[in-house]
Design an enzyme around this catalytic site. Structure first.
Site, PDB file in Angstrom:
ATOM      1  N   ASN A  10     -15.584  34.406  35.429  1.00  0.00           N
ATOM      2  CA  ASN A  10     -14.501  34.558  34.454  1.00  0.00           C
ATOM      3  C   ASN A  10     -14.323  33.191  33.799  1.00  0.00           C
ATOM      4  O   ASN A  10     -13.776  32.279  34.408  1.00  0.00           O
ATOM      5  CB  ASN A  10     -13.219  35.002  35.177  1.00  0.00           C
ATOM      6  CG  ASN A  10     -12.022  35.036  34.250  1.00  0.00           C
ATOM      7  OD1 ASN A  10     -12.160  34.887  33.030  1.00  0.00           O
ATOM      8  ND2 ASN A  10     -10.839  35.240  34.822  1.00  0.00           N
ATOM      9  N   LYS A  12     -12.507  32.391  31.366  1.00  0.00           N
ATOM     10  CA  LYS A  12     -11.136  32.188  30.864  1.00  0.00           C
ATOM     11  C   LYS A  12     -11.161  31.625  29.429  1.00  0.00           C
ATOM     12  O   LYS A  12     -12.096  31.914  28.679  1.00  0.00           O
ATOM     13  CB  LYS A  12     -10.342  31.308  31.840  1.00  0.00           C
ATOM     14  CG  LYS A  12     -10.391  31.880  33.270  1.00  0.00           C
ATOM     15  CD  LYS A  12      -9.391  31.277  34.210  1.00  0.00           C
ATOM     16  CE  LYS A  12      -9.528  31.905  35.585  1.00  0.00           C
ATOM     17  NZ  LYS A  12      -8.562  31.416  36.556  1.00  0.00           N
ATOM     18  N   HIS A  96      -5.510  40.538  35.293  1.00  0.00           N
ATOM     19  CA  HIS A  96      -5.628  39.223  35.934  1.00  0.00           C
ATOM     20  C   HIS A  96      -4.224  38.634  36.102  1.00  0.00           C
ATOM     21  O   HIS A  96      -3.344  38.862  35.258  1.00  0.00           O
ATOM     22  CB  HIS A  96      -6.500  38.304  35.064  1.00  0.00           C
ATOM     23  CG  HIS A  96      -6.880  37.044  35.769  1.00  0.00           C
ATOM     24  ND1 HIS A  96      -6.013  35.983  35.896  1.00  0.00           N
ATOM     25  CD2 HIS A  96      -8.019  36.699  36.427  1.00  0.00           C
ATOM     26  CE1 HIS A  96      -6.610  35.021  36.599  1.00  0.00           C
ATOM     27  NE2 HIS A  96      -7.825  35.437  36.926  1.00  0.00           N
ATOM     28  N   GLU A  98      -3.088  35.838  35.530  1.00  0.00           N
ATOM     29  CA  GLU A  98      -2.633  35.045  34.378  1.00  0.00           C
ATOM     30  C   GLU A  98      -2.097  35.962  33.277  1.00  0.00           C
ATOM     31  O   GLU A  98      -1.155  35.610  32.567  1.00  0.00           O
ATOM     32  CB  GLU A  98      -3.785  34.156  33.878  1.00  0.00           C
ATOM     33  CG  GLU A  98      -4.053  33.023  34.872  1.00  0.00           C
ATOM     34  CD  GLU A  98      -5.504  32.569  34.948  1.00  0.00           C
ATOM     35  OE1 GLU A  98      -6.305  32.920  34.052  1.00  0.00           O
ATOM     36  OE2 GLU A  98      -5.840  31.872  35.921  1.00  0.00           O
ATOM     37  N   GLU A 168      -7.228  38.358  44.258  1.00  0.00           N
ATOM     38  CA  GLU A 168      -7.106  36.954  43.889  1.00  0.00           C
ATOM     39  C   GLU A 168      -5.704  36.468  44.254  1.00  0.00           C
ATOM     40  O   GLU A 168      -4.753  36.689  43.473  1.00  0.00           O
ATOM     41  CB  GLU A 168      -7.315  36.782  42.382  1.00  0.00           C
ATOM     42  CG  GLU A 168      -8.678  37.233  41.908  1.00  0.00           C
ATOM     43  CD  GLU A 168      -9.076  36.550  40.603  1.00  0.00           C
ATOM     44  OE1 GLU A 168     -10.124  35.902  40.594  1.00  0.00           O
ATOM     45  OE2 GLU A 168      -8.333  36.629  39.612  1.00  0.00           O
ATOM     46  N   GLY A 174      -7.496  28.254  40.882  1.00  0.00           N
ATOM     47  CA  GLY A 174      -7.542  26.974  40.179  1.00  0.00           C
ATOM     48  C   GLY A 174      -6.852  25.840  40.914  1.00  0.00           C
ATOM     49  O   GLY A 174      -6.626  24.774  40.351  1.00  0.00           O
ATOM     50  N   SER A 214     -10.634  29.846  43.847  1.00  0.00           N
ATOM     51  CA  SER A 214     -11.333  28.650  44.325  1.00  0.00           C
ATOM     52  C   SER A 214     -12.560  28.976  45.172  1.00  0.00           C
ATOM     53  O   SER A 214     -12.859  28.265  46.132  1.00  0.00           O
ATOM     54  CB  SER A 214     -10.367  27.729  45.079  1.00  0.00           C
ATOM     55  OG  SER A 214      -9.317  27.317  44.216  1.00  0.00           O
TER      56      SER A 214
HETATM   57  P1  13P Z   1     -10.863  29.707  40.171  1.00  0.00           P
HETATM   58  O1  13P Z   1     -12.196  30.100  40.736  1.00  0.00           O
HETATM   59  O2  13P Z   1     -10.937  28.639  39.145  1.00  0.00           O
HETATM   60  O3  13P Z   1      -9.857  29.456  41.249  1.00  0.00           O
HETATM   61  O4  13P Z   1     -10.325  30.999  39.357  1.00  0.00           O
HETATM   62  C1  13P Z   1     -10.343  32.233  39.974  1.00  0.00           C
HETATM   63  C2  13P Z   1     -10.007  33.263  38.978  1.00  0.00           C
HETATM   64  O5  13P Z   1      -8.884  33.356  38.508  1.00  0.00           O
HETATM   65  C3  13P Z   1     -11.084  34.177  38.542  1.00  0.00           C
HETATM   66  O6  13P Z   1     -10.582  35.240  37.806  1.00  0.00           O
END
Ligand code: 13P
Length: 256
Positions: A10, A12, A96, A98, A168, A174, A214
């Protein structure tokens, strides 16, 4: 039974179309032909076309990061399932954390999008996960249960081949903090049980449950070795070809 892992990147809101195409090219070149692992990269909308051309005919599939639930119409700024399909998109990440946090997406909206994606022949990757506050208040399973039941409302066993779930934990995204393999597996096993309750045992076994938060080369082996972890949804480590390939290699090792 050998497992059919999915490693999904992803990207982003990172990389221009040109930069995305360059990263996709590197990934395609480094992925071994006949990889036993399903692989997907999900660039931002404006890079889908360029990346689609780059991965065409390769082992790498294309994913989108969101879509609108309606087929077409007056929804300024939105993208429909058929628009994604016209660019050979296979997977679409939905709900997601976010999007839930910053754009107010609810379980009911995630459900409408999931139904629309399946109807259009896309494979939804439906994301669930608890915040740190919810984990500390012992609400993890209750939160995940309402996200799973709400997000998958009205879906039947016939979607099992297409549907993917991503667990997640919000506090691990992140942040560099990963759920331990045991913590992740405990939630994945609960999700599998919820899917069994909703769709029956055989469908629940087919649905892939990815871990995200992560995931990186240093922790992937242990996470992917867990009984109910069928792959990863990867943010930061998917933005560099070498770390992304290392995650694919970890999954390939597990499936051999
Ligand atoms: P990270 O791998 O940067 O923690 O992000 C995970 C994520 O949100 C994938 O959709």
């Amino acid at each position: 039974m050998t497992r059919n892992y999915l490693i999904a990147g992803n990207w982003k809101m990172n990389l221009t179309a040109t930069e995305s195409a360059a990263l996709a090219k590197e990934v395609v070149q480094l992925v071994s032909q006949n990889s036993s692992v399903d692989i997907c990269v999900s660039p931002t909308f404006t890079a889908l076309d360029a990346v689609s051309r780059m991965v065409n005919g390769s082992q790498v599939s294309l994913g989108a990061q969101n879509m609108h639930q309606e087929v077409s119409g007056a929804y300024t700024g939105e993208i429909s399932a058929s628009m994604l399909e016209s660019l050979e998109v296979d997977y679409v990440i939905l709900g997601h954390s976010e999007r839930r946090e910053y754009f107010g997406e609810t379980d009911s909206l995630v459900n409408q999008k999931t139904v629309a994606a399946l109807q259009a022949g896309l494979k939804p990757i439906v994301c669930v996960g608890e915040t740190l506050e919810q984990r500390e208040a012992d609400q993890t399973i209750a939160v995940i249960q309402s996200q799973v039941e709400g997000g998958l409302a009205s879906l039947g066993a016939d979607c099992a081949d297409s549907l993917v779930i991503a667990y997640e934990p919000v506090w691990a995204i992140g942040t560099g903090k990963t759920a331990t393999p045991e913590m992740a597996e405990a939630v994945h096993a609960e999700i599998r049980a919820m899917l069994t309750g909703l769709m029956g045992e055989s469908a629940a076994q087919k649905i892939r449950i990815l871990y995200g938060g992560s995931m990186k080369p240093e922790n992937a082996d242990e996470l992917l070795a867990q009984a109910n972890i069928d792959g990863g949804l990867i943010g930061g480590a998917a933005l560099k070809a070498d770390s992304f390939i290392s995650l694919i290699d970890s999954a390939a090792k597990q499936s051999n």
